[in-house]
Structures are given as structure tokens and as C-alpha cells.
Design a protein around this motif. Sequence first.
Motif, short mmCIF file in Angstrom:
data_model
loop_
_atom_site.label_atom_id
_atom_site.label_comp_id
_atom_site.label_asym_id
_atom_site.label_seq_id
_atom_site.Cartn_x
_atom_site.Cartn_y
_atom_site.Cartn_z
N MET A 105 40.73 44.22 37.47
CA MET A 105 41.64 43.96 37.31
C MET A 105 41.96 42.64 37.12
O MET A 105 42.23 42.84 38.65
N LEU A 106 42.12 41.80 36.70
CA LEU A 106 42.00 40.84 36.44
C LEU A 106 43.70 40.19 36.66
O LEU A 106 44.56 40.25 35.86
N GLY A 107 44.46 39.52 37.76
CA GLY A 107 45.77 38.95 37.50
C GLY A 107 46.08 37.50 37.31
O GLY A 107 45.27 36.55 38.02
N ASP A 108 46.59 36.54 36.89
CA ASP A 108 47.14 35.80 36.71
C ASP A 108 48.39 35.48 35.89
O ASP A 108 49.38 36.28 36.19
N ASN A 109 48.57 34.18 35.80
CA ASN A 109 49.88 33.74 36.24
C ASN A 109 50.96 34.69 35.09
O ASN A 109 52.32 34.77 34.84
N ASP A 110 50.21 35.02 33.89
CA ASP A 110 50.58 35.67 32.75
C ASP A 110 50.62 37.59 32.92
O ASP A 110 51.07 38.00 31.70
N GLY A 111 49.39 37.53 33.83
CA GLY A 111 49.65 39.15 34.22
C GLY A 111 48.40 39.68 34.35
O GLY A 111 47.18 38.72 34.67
N LEU A 112 47.96 40.96 33.55
CA LEU A 112 46.87 41.49 33.85
C LEU A 112 46.26 41.66 33.03
O LEU A 112 46.34 41.87 32.04
N LEU A 113 44.99 41.92 33.19
CA LEU A 113 44.30 41.27 32.16
C LEU A 113 42.58 42.25 32.53
O LEU A 113 42.45 42.63 33.88
N ARG A 114 42.40 43.34 31.91
CA ARG A 114 41.14 44.38 32.21
C ARG A 114 39.94 43.86 31.89
O ARG A 114 39.64 43.39 30.22
N VAL A 115 38.97 43.87 32.89
CA VAL A 115 37.81 43.16 32.70
C VAL A 115 36.75 44.54 32.81
O VAL A 115 36.39 45.33 33.12
N VAL A 116 35.81 44.19 31.47
CA VAL A 116 34.57 44.98 31.74
C VAL A 116 33.32 45.18 31.25
O VAL A 116 32.80 43.67 31.24
N LEU A 117 33.15 44.78 33.01
CA LEU A 117 31.93 44.49 33.12
C LEU A 117 30.03 45.68 32.88
O LEU A 117 30.45 46.27 32.74
N TRP A 118 29.30 44.71 32.14
CA TRP A 118 28.09 45.37 31.71
C TRP A 118 27.01 45.35 32.12
O TRP A 118 26.44 44.12 32.75
N ASN A 119 25.62 46.07 32.90
CA ASN A 119 24.96 46.05 33.21
C ASN A 119 24.87 45.10 34.75
O ASN A 119 25.18 46.22 35.77
N GLU A 120 23.75 44.32 35.00
CA GLU A 120 23.65 43.94 35.68
C GLU A 120 24.91 42.82 36.44
O GLU A 120 25.03 42.71 37.58
#
Length: 279
Positions: A105-120
Motif C-alpha cells: 500500500m503506497l501513500g501519496d498526497n492523493d491517497g492510497l494505491l495498491r501495488v502488486v509486485l510480481w516474481n523477482e
Amino acid sequence: MTTQDLLDEIQAKNSQVNQSQLLEQLEVERTKTAGLLSDETLLRLIAAKLGIQISQAAFEPSNIISSGRLFAGLYDVNVAGRLIAVFPVKTFSGEEKSGKLATLMLGDNDGLLRVVLWNEKAELVEKGELRVGQAVRLLHGYTRDDRYGKTELHMGNKSLIEPISSEETIACPPIEQFTTKISSLNPNLGNVHLTGVVKAVFGKTGFTRNNDSDGVVMRFALRDDSGETTVVVWNEKVEELEKLFRESARLLLVNARVKEAKGGAVEVHVDSSTYISVQ
């Protein structure tokens, strides 16, 4: 890379399109996005639709897009913010492919963003290189909508994750900006993020589900400078929390759910979708 550089590269890699056609498509995309994205980003999106791989651009601060301006279908996206939650790595396997994934979960001045990391990229979580509270840039990602229609960022093998030093000027809000005060809790809020101190532990009890499987639930009191609430922890999260747990510990709960308890009181529920850490 300038707009003309991108136009030239697209034409060099696909002789069936000319500059006039590309400029017409660019104007269509500008209208769709109401001017929120740069021409460079839009041309990279057009190239991706044509199946053309564009050279990666050198990072410039102006390339950063705030989370509130993202929508599904974008390629070569750069964002920056503070890591609010880092969930454990999961493995998956199937007939066509197998691998690893992790979510942030990444937070910036607009709010929260879900981030999906794949494999490496998910392996960075396994190695402990990504931590809650860290300020980072996520470069060369792509966007999709999740099953609820909310835009999320995906990071693949060609993506980059870079730490942001304290000397840099990119705004990364503190974690506290994204949390709700306990005194403001009500059932209409749905999912919330809280910080507070454990004031009392009420113990855990077992129960039997409708399918005859066993479950476990634990309750404790959490307090911040505005008030106190009961937190209800379910099943596998009980074991996870017990490893971190002690009275007077300061906890961060990300994506907990507010519900109305018996008698009209408000309580907070923690399940498999909630991130917990000791601050």
C-alpha cells in the motif's frame, strides 16, 4: 525523450502508421484523459496498444504521476510515495504459469494505491528490502482495475523500485496522514487505517464454523489520543499478532473494518486482508 523522438520510434517500428495518424490518436487520448497525462505517457500508451516496445526513458521528477490521476490501461507509469503496508509474499501455480506475488500500500498526497509486485520484484519483500515507512519511487509499472473496479499498479520484471532520500523534494506524506482517529469511527466508514497503543488484552477463544471447521478469535483494547475501541482479530491473524503482541505496544492496522457491535458500540475487525505492524 521528446514527443518527436517517440513519434519517430513508433514509426520506425511500425511502418504501417504515419505521423498524421499518430497525432490524431494522440489528440483522441488527450480528450479521453482530459489533459491529465503528458503527451509522452499517452504516446507510450498508444505504442503499447500497437504492440510496440518503446525504449525506457531516463527518470525525471516531472514523470511522476499522482495516484489520483491513474486509470486502468496505462503503461510505463511512474509514481512516488511512502510505503504504508507491506504484505507477505504469496506463491501461485497453475497449468500455464507459476510464480510469486506481494502487495504494497503506497501513500501519496492523493491517497492510497495498491501495488502488486510480481516474481523477482516480490523477492524484494522476502529479502526485507521494502519496509513500512520507507519513501520510494516505483518506475515503469502498468495499471489495471481490480475486481472491484479500483485502479492498482503492477510491477513486473522491467519495473524499477528506488528509495527516495530525505534530501529529495518529492512529497511523501507521513503514515499518520492516512489513519483515522478512534473517536471518528463509525460503521459507515467501512475499511480504515488506525494507529494506537494496546491498553488491554482480553484473550482468545475458539469456535466452530458452519462447515464444522475450527476457528479462533481474540479481542484487545486499542487507544489513541482521541479515544479507545475494541479490536476483534480473526483466525490466522491471531497467530500473526501474538508474535508481535504485548501490552503498551504501538500498532499500525491497515485495511481493518469498522462494524457495529451489540448494544450499538463500534468495534474494529482484523482479518486476512488487514496488515498489522508494530511501530
